[in-house]
Design an enzyme around this catalytic site. Structure first.
Site, PDB file in Angstrom:
ATOM      1  N   ASP A  48       8.766  -4.039 -55.792  1.00 15.15           N
ATOM      2  CA  ASP A  48       9.070  -3.050 -54.908  1.00 15.15           C
ATOM      3  C   ASP A  48       8.026  -3.222 -53.580  1.00 15.15           C
ATOM      4  O   ASP A  48       7.036  -3.985 -53.805  1.00 15.15           O
ATOM      5  CB  ASP A  48       8.844  -1.741 -55.421  1.00 15.15           C
ATOM      6  N   ASP A  58       6.827  -0.563 -50.538  1.00 13.45           N
ATOM      7  CA  ASP A  58       5.858   0.546 -50.014  1.00 13.45           C
ATOM      8  C   ASP A  58       5.446   1.275 -51.416  1.00 13.45           C
ATOM      9  O   ASP A  58       6.326   1.667 -52.266  1.00 13.45           O
ATOM     10  CB  ASP A  58       7.015   1.623 -49.459  1.00 13.45           C
ATOM     11  N   ASP A  68       7.160   1.811 -57.412  1.00 18.46           N
ATOM     12  CA  ASP A  68       6.287   3.300 -57.558  1.00 18.46           C
ATOM     13  C   ASP A  68       7.433   4.224 -57.451  1.00 18.46           C
ATOM     14  O   ASP A  68       7.018   5.549 -57.322  1.00 18.46           O
ATOM     15  CB  ASP A  68       5.503   3.414 -56.554  1.00 18.46           C
TER      16      ASP A  68
HETATM   17  O1  LIG Z   1      11.750   0.716 -51.917  1.00 21.36           O
HETATM   18  P1  LIG Z   1      10.635   0.703 -51.190  1.00 21.36           P
HETATM   19  O2  LIG Z   1      10.195  -0.499 -50.518  1.00 21.36           O
HETATM   20  O3  LIG Z   1       9.374   1.435 -51.911  1.00 21.36           O
HETATM   21  O4  LIG Z   1      10.762   1.872 -49.911  1.00 21.36           O
HETATM   22  C1  LIG Z   1      11.051   3.341 -50.166  1.00 21.36           C
HETATM   23  C2  LIG Z   1      10.925   3.764 -48.793  1.00 21.36           C
HETATM   24  O5  LIG Z   1       9.586   3.494 -48.259  1.00 21.36           O
HETATM   25  C3  LIG Z   1       9.073   3.723 -46.923  1.00 21.36           C
HETATM   26  O6  LIG Z   1       9.083   5.162 -46.956  1.00 21.36           O
HETATM   27  C4  LIG Z   1       7.656   5.366 -47.628  1.00 21.36           C
HETATM   28  O7  LIG Z   1       6.506   4.789 -47.224  1.00 21.36           O
HETATM   29  C5  LIG Z   1       6.136   4.974 -45.889  1.00 21.36           C
HETATM   30  C6  LIG Z   1       5.134   3.946 -45.401  1.00 21.36           C
HETATM   31  O8  LIG Z   1       3.917   4.254 -46.358  1.00 21.36           O
HETATM   32  C7  LIG Z   1       5.735   6.411 -45.913  1.00 21.36           C
HETATM   33  O9  LIG Z   1       5.417   6.847 -44.413  1.00 21.36           O
HETATM   34  C8  LIG Z   1       7.090   7.475 -46.367  1.00 21.36           C
HETATM   35  O10 LIG Z   1       6.688   8.627 -46.427  1.00 21.36           O
HETATM   36  C9  LIG Z   1       7.406   6.740 -47.751  1.00 21.36           C
HETATM   37  O11 LIG Z   1       8.697   7.449 -48.105  1.00 21.36           O
HETATM   38  C10 LIG Z   1      10.397   3.425 -45.872  1.00 21.36           C
HETATM   39  O12 LIG Z   1       9.961   4.012 -44.863  1.00 21.36           O
HETATM   40  C11 LIG Z   1      11.701   4.132 -46.506  1.00 21.36           C
HETATM   41  O13 LIG Z   1      12.781   3.681 -45.491  1.00 21.36           O
HETATM   42  C12 LIG Z   1      12.100   3.323 -47.760  1.00 21.36           C
HETATM   43  O14 LIG Z   1      13.142   3.744 -48.153  1.00 21.36           O
END
Ligand SMILES: O=P(O)(O)OC[C@H]1O[C@H](O[C@H]2O[C@H](CO)[C@@H](O)[C@H](O)[C@H]2O)[C@H](O)[C@@H](O)[C@@H]1O
Length: 385
Positions: A125, A127, A328
């Site tokens: 993954d 983020d 995560d």
């Molecule tokens: O599947 P992932 O790669 O884990 O993506 C899931 C979402 O991640 C991002 O949002 C998350 O991370 C951001 C940066 O650290 C944070 O600001 C936010 O609060 C988190 O929810 C991304 O911006 C989303 O579009 C993804 O869906």
């Protein structure tokens, strides 16, 4: 196909909440027994149809509980007169939880023994796994050190990134051509060419990637593109006066971030999303880390993406393959479930707080992910794998 027509019900929800007790948005929405069926590219998903809007739920405390519980709290270490640092209740709870979800670092030898003679396939993954969670989603950069390690593991093991982000955006962040990428929670996969896969999946086309290599492009929700685009624009417009709210276009899904919104306005964010989605019965809502995610109701998720990629790599149904998935987020649970139920490989949950999961092992944060990946590389270098 008119995806907007023939409906009486507004908002659809996540059909498979991971853990209702954690009060995900999806677990709060009451539905009638009537079902609506959505179609995209041969993927049918029968979904419960909601009788009324989610307005009541938005006003109820459960929405807010869910929104509050979507990210680990900051830990406060308490100074103790006798010890340098006493264990906080959170530390004790975490250590207890580790018994059920052992650290993949502490258990590395066990994992390596199991991997001996097997071909590891790695799914990561983005983020919260490869990059730390930060306030601005546009600045969630991975470190050069992490990039270097991912590059090294990819030299030894087929490696794919599976993210909720758009595929282009996650590729921009990672920037490694040797990986496979699945964006939009697995709804936009660029994988290796394999004839049988293209034949099996109608929305799978042969394409040429930027770096000139032949790839298979699989986009099962392609029919939803105009709708997602429309919803993205409506969400931008409706949330424009909420300070801190941010709407992100992830191509086949839309993220509505409330991390930087004053907590007293979280219900306003939820209400706005509700107001827009009530006209779109073929979209559903899931809940990530301080983010509401709008996505098509098709029977496709990160778990299906893992299965698809394993097939594409010619690694499915092989006893000598060990898939490892590190993630995560709630959406990663679909992948953990596929591995657990197939009795195949390991899910590794990245979390600094106790969480129910279908994963087998855990890692505390991206720095531990890096350490784990380094161990895989070192093990391979020493021919122990
Ligand atoms: O599947 P992932 O790669 O884990 O993506 C899931 C979402 O991640 C991002 O949002 C998350 O991370 C951001 C940066 O650290 C944070 O600001 C936010 O609060 C988190 O929810 C991304 O911006 C989303 O579009 C993804 O869906």
């Amino acid at each position: 196909m008119d995806l907007k027509s023939n409906h009486t019900a507004p908002v659809l929800t996540d059909p498979a909440p991971i853990n209702k007790s954690r009060l995900g948005v999806s677990s709060m929405l009451p539905y009638s027994r009537t079902a609506a069926t959505a179609y995209s590219a041969g993927l049918f998903l029968t979904i419960p149809r909601k009788k009324t809007g989610i307005l009541d739920d938005v006003r109820s405390s459960s929405w807010l509980d869910a929104m509050k519980s979507s990210s680990p709290p900051h830990k406060i270490k308490t100074k103790d007169v006798n010890n340098d640092y006493a264990l906080s209740d959170a530390d004790v709870a975490y250590n207890t939880w580790l018994v059920k979800y052992p650290s993949a670092i502490a258990s590395f030898e066990q994992i390596a023994n199991h991997a001996k003679g097997k071909r590891i396939a790695l799914f990561l993954d983005y983020d919260g796994t490869l990059s730390p969670i930060v306030d601005n989603p546009d600045c969630a950069f991975m470190s050069d050190a992490m990039r270097a390690v991912v590059k090294k593991v990819a030299k030894y093991f087929p490696t794919a990134i599976i993210s909720g982000r758009s595929r282009d955006k996650v590729y921009d962040f990672v920037g490694l051509t040797e990986l496979y990428y699945a964006g939009s929670h697995g709804m936009d996969i660029m994988g290796p060419v394999r004839q049988s896969i293209s034949g099996d999946h109608p929305n799978c086309i042969r394409s040429t990637a930027e770096q000139g290599k032949e790839v298979n492009l699989f986009q099962p929700a392609v029919a939803f593109l105009p709708m997602i685009d429309e919803v993205f624009r409506s969400l931008v417009e409706i949330t424009k006066d909420i300070i801190g709210a941010k709407v992100e276009n992830n191509k086949f899904c839309v993220s509505v971030h409330y991390r930087n919104v004053d907590e007293k306005n979280w219900n306003v964010v939820a209400q706005c999303v509700n107001d827009v989605l009530k006209d779109y019965p073929h979209l559903r809502l899931t809940h990530g880390r301080k983010v509401l995610e709008v996505r098509p109701v098709i029977d496709w998720d990160k778990g299906k993406a893992v299965t698809f990629l394993l097939e594409s790599l010619g690694l499915s149904n092989c006893d000598d393959v060990l898939p490892i998935y590190v993630g995560d987020d709630r959406t990663d649970e679909d992948a953990f479930k596929v591995l657990r139920e197939g009795n195949q490989g390991y899910g590794i949950l990245v979390s600094s707080e106790p969480k129910e999961s279908k994963a087998v092992y855990s890692l505390r944060d991206p720095s531990e992910v890096m350490e784990f990946l380094k161990s895989l590389v070192a093990c391979k270098n020493s021919s122990a794998l």
